[in-house]
Design a protein around this motif. Sequence first.
Motif, mmCIF file in Angstrom:
data_model
loop_
_atom_site.group_PDB
_atom_site.id
_atom_site.type_symbol
_atom_site.label_atom_id
_atom_site.label_comp_id
_atom_site.label_asym_id
_atom_site.label_seq_id
_atom_site.Cartn_x
_atom_site.Cartn_y
_atom_site.Cartn_z
ATOM 1 N N MET A 80 0.843 -1.187 0.000
ATOM 2 C CA MET A 80 0.000 0.000 0.000
ATOM 3 C C MET A 80 0.882 1.242 0.000
ATOM 4 O O MET A 80 1.824 1.340 0.778
ATOM 5 N N LEU A 81 0.575 2.185 -0.870
ATOM 6 C CA LEU A 81 1.363 3.411 -0.950
ATOM 7 C C LEU A 81 0.979 4.382 0.158
ATOM 8 O O LEU A 81 -0.193 4.480 0.547
ATOM 9 N N ARG A 82 1.977 5.126 0.615
ATOM 10 C CA ARG A 82 1.737 6.175 1.611
ATOM 11 C C ARG A 82 1.207 7.427 0.912
ATOM 12 O O ARG A 82 1.380 7.602 -0.295
ATOM 13 N N LYS A 83 0.583 8.300 1.692
ATOM 14 C CA LYS A 83 0.065 9.552 1.136
ATOM 15 C C LYS A 83 1.180 10.378 0.508
ATOM 16 O O LYS A 83 0.988 11.020 -0.520
ATOM 17 N N ARG A 84 2.363 10.340 1.099
ATOM 18 C CA ARG A 84 3.501 11.087 0.568
ATOM 19 C C ARG A 84 3.878 10.584 -0.829
ATOM 20 O O ARG A 84 4.179 11.362 -1.726
ATOM 21 N N ASP A 85 3.827 9.282 -1.040
ATOM 22 C CA ASP A 85 4.145 8.707 -2.349
ATOM 23 C C ASP A 85 3.095 9.106 -3.385
ATOM 24 O O ASP A 85 3.432 9.460 -4.518
ATOM 25 N N ILE A 133 0.689 -2.014 -10.126
ATOM 26 C CA ILE A 133 2.145 -1.982 -9.926
ATOM 27 C C ILE A 133 2.463 -2.149 -8.441
ATOM 28 O O ILE A 133 1.798 -1.554 -7.586
ATOM 29 N N PRO A 134 3.488 -2.923 -8.107
ATOM 30 C CA PRO A 134 3.865 -3.094 -6.691
ATOM 31 C C PRO A 134 4.222 -1.751 -6.045
ATOM 32 O O PRO A 134 4.774 -0.868 -6.697
ATOM 33 N N ALA A 135 3.930 -1.621 -4.771
ATOM 34 C CA ALA A 135 4.157 -0.371 -4.045
ATOM 35 C C ALA A 135 5.625 0.034 -4.051
ATOM 36 O O ALA A 135 5.951 1.219 -4.046
ATOM 37 N N ARG A 136 6.540 -0.916 -4.078
ATOM 38 C CA ARG A 136 7.961 -0.587 -4.005
ATOM 39 C C ARG A 136 8.512 -0.005 -5.314
ATOM 40 O O ARG A 136 9.627 0.465 -5.354
ATOM 41 N N ALA A 137 7.738 -0.036 -6.393
ATOM 42 C CA ALA A 137 8.185 0.471 -7.695
ATOM 43 C C ALA A 137 7.809 1.947 -7.868
ATOM 44 O O ALA A 137 7.206 2.339 -8.862
ATOM 45 N N LEU A 138 8.189 2.779 -6.910
ATOM 46 C CA LEU A 138 7.828 4.197 -6.933
ATOM 47 C C LEU A 138 8.430 4.904 -8.146
ATOM 48 O O LEU A 138 7.797 5.767 -8.750
#
Length: 134
Positions: free
Chosen positions: A1-6, A85-90
Amino acid sequence: MLRKRDWGLIFLALVLTWALDRVTKMEALGIMGIKNYGPLVLSLHFNPGAMLGLFSNLPPVLRVVTLSTGGAFLVFTFMILQYLIPARALGLRVGMALLLGGIIGNVTDRIVWSHVVDFISFQIGSWGSPIFNV
């Protein structure tokens, strides 16, 4: 899950790219003639079609509707891919936002002017690139 900052970073990249696209095209409308800066060439061109003039022979209304609908489809695809897309692929997510910002800039041009403003090319010897925008 992505953070609001991302999500904020992704949205900021999209909006800044769109804004940079709009500002540079407004400045490009003032280009008179051809300006050479070494291999960089600035000259104002209006592209009524898609990439490299594709679909430029369609009637104007059909061209604007078709190409703008294509842009809307790409926005929808972007949203679906953001979910998949996976969360780590920012980095990938931000890169896609940069691409979408440019696409939205071109769709904005089509809606406002019925053509895209292109003004950048490269000339090296006898080779010249196609004309494009930011």
